[in-house]
Design an enzyme around this catalytic site. Structure first.
Site, mmCIF file in Angstrom:
data_model
loop_
_atom_site.group_PDB
_atom_site.id
_atom_site.type_symbol
_atom_site.label_atom_id
_atom_site.label_comp_id
_atom_site.label_asym_id
_atom_site.label_seq_id
_atom_site.Cartn_x
_atom_site.Cartn_y
_atom_site.Cartn_z
ATOM 1 N N HIS A 12 -5.629 3.287 -5.066
ATOM 2 C CA HIS A 12 -5.726 3.836 -3.718
ATOM 3 C C HIS A 12 -4.339 4.160 -3.170
ATOM 4 O O HIS A 12 -3.485 3.272 -3.068
ATOM 5 C CB HIS A 12 -6.428 2.811 -2.827
ATOM 6 C CG HIS A 12 -6.714 3.297 -1.449
ATOM 7 N ND1 HIS A 12 -6.369 2.601 -0.325
ATOM 8 C CD2 HIS A 12 -7.327 4.431 -1.013
ATOM 9 C CE1 HIS A 12 -6.754 3.260 0.749
ATOM 10 N NE2 HIS A 12 -7.338 4.375 0.371
ATOM 11 N N ARG A 13 -4.123 5.422 -2.859
ATOM 12 C CA ARG A 13 -2.807 5.916 -2.382
ATOM 13 C C ARG A 13 -1.710 5.518 -3.386
ATOM 14 O O ARG A 13 -0.591 5.213 -2.981
ATOM 15 C CB ARG A 13 -2.492 5.393 -0.984
ATOM 16 C CG ARG A 13 -3.610 5.656 0.025
ATOM 17 C CD ARG A 13 -3.264 5.208 1.432
ATOM 18 N NE ARG A 13 -4.461 5.059 2.246
ATOM 19 C CZ ARG A 13 -4.520 4.534 3.454
ATOM 20 N NH1 ARG A 13 -3.396 4.115 4.034
ATOM 21 N NH2 ARG A 13 -5.654 4.420 4.106
ATOM 22 N N GLU A 39 -5.706 8.057 -6.441
ATOM 23 C CA GLU A 39 -6.096 8.783 -5.225
ATOM 24 C C GLU A 39 -4.877 8.990 -4.331
ATOM 25 O O GLU A 39 -4.051 8.078 -4.175
ATOM 26 C CB GLU A 39 -7.155 7.973 -4.455
ATOM 27 C CG GLU A 39 -7.708 8.693 -3.236
ATOM 28 C CD GLU A 39 -7.172 8.232 -1.897
ATOM 29 O OE1 GLU A 39 -7.661 8.720 -0.886
ATOM 30 O OE2 GLU A 39 -6.224 7.392 -1.857
ATOM 31 N N ASP A 41 -3.623 11.289 -0.510
ATOM 32 C CA ASP A 41 -4.068 12.014 0.683
ATOM 33 C C ASP A 41 -3.137 13.197 0.908
ATOM 34 O O ASP A 41 -1.918 13.045 0.833
ATOM 35 C CB ASP A 41 -4.005 11.092 1.904
ATOM 36 C CG ASP A 41 -4.793 9.819 1.685
ATOM 37 O OD1 ASP A 41 -6.029 9.894 1.675
ATOM 38 O OD2 ASP A 41 -4.154 8.768 1.500
ATOM 39 N N HIS A 53 -0.906 10.003 4.483
ATOM 40 C CA HIS A 53 -2.235 9.670 4.999
ATOM 41 C C HIS A 53 -2.385 9.929 6.491
ATOM 42 O O HIS A 53 -3.303 10.615 6.923
ATOM 43 C CB HIS A 53 -2.543 8.195 4.699
ATOM 44 C CG HIS A 53 -3.871 7.745 5.196
ATOM 45 N ND1 HIS A 53 -4.069 7.283 6.488
ATOM 46 C CD2 HIS A 53 -5.077 7.710 4.593
ATOM 47 C CE1 HIS A 53 -5.345 6.971 6.641
ATOM 48 N NE2 HIS A 53 -5.984 7.218 5.509
ATOM 49 N N GLU A 105 -7.441 13.866 -1.828
ATOM 50 C CA GLU A 105 -8.266 13.829 -0.622
ATOM 51 C C GLU A 105 -7.677 14.770 0.420
ATOM 52 O O GLU A 105 -6.522 14.617 0.819
ATOM 53 C CB GLU A 105 -8.345 12.395 -0.068
ATOM 54 C CG GLU A 105 -9.225 12.359 1.176
ATOM 55 C CD GLU A 105 -9.251 11.011 1.878
ATOM 56 O OE1 GLU A 105 -8.859 9.987 1.298
ATOM 57 O OE2 GLU A 105 -9.668 11.015 3.051
ATOM 58 N N LYS A 107 -6.980 15.811 3.872
ATOM 59 C CA LYS A 107 -6.982 15.100 5.153
ATOM 60 C C LYS A 107 -7.111 16.031 6.335
ATOM 61 O O LYS A 107 -7.550 15.625 7.397
ATOM 62 C CB LYS A 107 -5.689 14.295 5.298
ATOM 63 C CG LYS A 107 -5.769 12.914 4.669
ATOM 64 C CD LYS A 107 -6.801 12.029 5.350
ATOM 65 C CE LYS A 107 -6.929 10.677 4.678
ATOM 66 N NZ LYS A 107 -8.213 10.032 4.965
ATOM 67 N N ASP A 224 -6.314 -1.076 -3.670
ATOM 68 C CA ASP A 224 -4.856 -1.155 -3.544
ATOM 69 C C ASP A 224 -4.256 -1.982 -4.682
ATOM 70 O O ASP A 224 -3.045 -1.997 -4.864
ATOM 71 C CB ASP A 224 -4.488 -1.822 -2.208
ATOM 72 C CG ASP A 224 -4.973 -1.042 -0.998
ATOM 73 O OD1 ASP A 224 -5.096 0.205 -1.090
ATOM 74 O OD2 ASP A 224 -5.244 -1.673 0.041
HETATM 75 O O1 G3P Z 1 -10.717 8.442 -0.704
HETATM 76 C C1 G3P Z 1 -10.986 7.111 -0.430
HETATM 77 C C2 G3P Z 1 -10.222 6.618 0.771
HETATM 78 O O2 G3P Z 1 -8.872 6.897 0.584
HETATM 79 C C3 G3P Z 1 -10.715 7.235 2.043
HETATM 80 O O3 G3P Z 1 -10.162 6.685 3.175
HETATM 81 O O4 G3P Z 1 -8.576 6.552 5.044
HETATM 82 O O5 G3P Z 1 -7.998 5.488 2.871
HETATM 83 O O6 G3P Z 1 -7.996 7.966 3.100
HETATM 84 P P1 G3P Z 1 -8.608 6.679 3.565
HETATM 85 MG MG MG Z 2 -7.569 8.537 1.079
#
Ligand code: G3P
Ligand code: MG
Length: 235
Positions: A12-13, A39, A41, A53, A105, A107, A224
């Site tokens: 994540h990120r 992933e 953003d 993000h 993703e 945004k 994470d």
């Molecule tokens: O794509 C999954 C997750 O990243 C979505 O929420 O706010 O962490 O970008 P957020």
């Molecule tokens: Mg995200």
């Protein structure tokens, strides 16, 4: 991604628990930890795709203010943690270099789909379409992306349970439904699975939650801490 992976661990990120989020260091850390996918953003700003993000820079950098109120030069001079800069999408794709699939993703709305379609279109066929997964909570923008570059897999993001369950995934011909861990309803999961979609859940950091969700039959998680998910006992 290898067909033998039956529970996909998505950094994540990058690997937010270990390194500054949405930075080249963070993304490389996620890959080195063994994440099956990464992933990030992406926001469109002045024709450039920036990997960040929040709509403000305050939380993740040493700067202050809205992303869209700062110049590209000002944004790129900020410290995003451990001396890292806010990267561009192209820099991330170059860094990942096909080692794992990249989940991008979207945004922001208003042109982000077209800009990302342009950026990814330039990478095909040197990189296979399956090296990408484009997702968004902004489903109209994701729909537009789908029309522009139909060969790239897409994931519909939801932070809630719609009245018509996973119908949006069908309308988008989405490869996956990416759900918040706050709204994992078994009926929603079942509807997505009956349509042949994958179901990924964000953001899952505790091993007991990972095991509980995996037992429900979902296909993977955003975390994470990719190392924690990879250390789980086999399914
Ligand atoms: O794509 C999954 C997750 O990243 C979505 O929420 O706010 O962490 O970008 P957020
Ligand atoms: Mg995200």
């Amino acid at each position: 991604m290898s067909p033998t992976i039956d529970f996909t661990v998505i950094g994540h990120r990058g690997a937010r628990g270990h390194a500054p989020e949405n930075t080249l260091l963070g993304i490389d850390t996620g890959i080195r930890l063994g994440a099956h996918m990464i992933e990030i953003d992406v926001q469109l700003h002045s024709g450039m795709l920036l990997v960040i993000h929040d709509l403000r820079v305050d939380r993740t950098t040493n700067g202050k203010g809205r992303v869209d109120a700062l110049t590209i030069d000002a944004l790129r001079s900020l410290d995003a943690g451990r001396g890292q800069r806010i990267p561009t999408l192209d820099e991330v794709i170059d860094l990942v270099d096909g080692r794992v699939p990249l989940n991008i993703e979207l945004k922001t709305g208003l042109g982000t789909a077209a800009a990302v379609a342009g950026a990814l279109g330039r990478r095909l066929p040197a990189l296979p379409a399956e090296q990408f997964l484009v997702s968004s909570f902004h489903l109209p923008e994701l729909y537009e992306f789908r029309q522009l570059l139909p060969q790239i897999p897409v994931g519909a993001l939801l932070c809630g349970v719609p009245l018509d369950w996973a119908a949006c995934a069908a309308e988008l011909s989405a490869d996956s439904l990416n759900l918040s861990d706050e709204f994992v309803d078994e009926r929603l999961v079942a509807d997505a699975k009956a349509q042949g979609r994958k179901v990924y859940v964000y953001t899952v950091n505790e091993p007991d939650d990972m095991l509980r969700l995996r037992a429900m039959g979902i296909d993977g998680i955003f975390t994470d801490y990719p190392d924690r998910a990879l250390a789980l006992p086999p399914r």
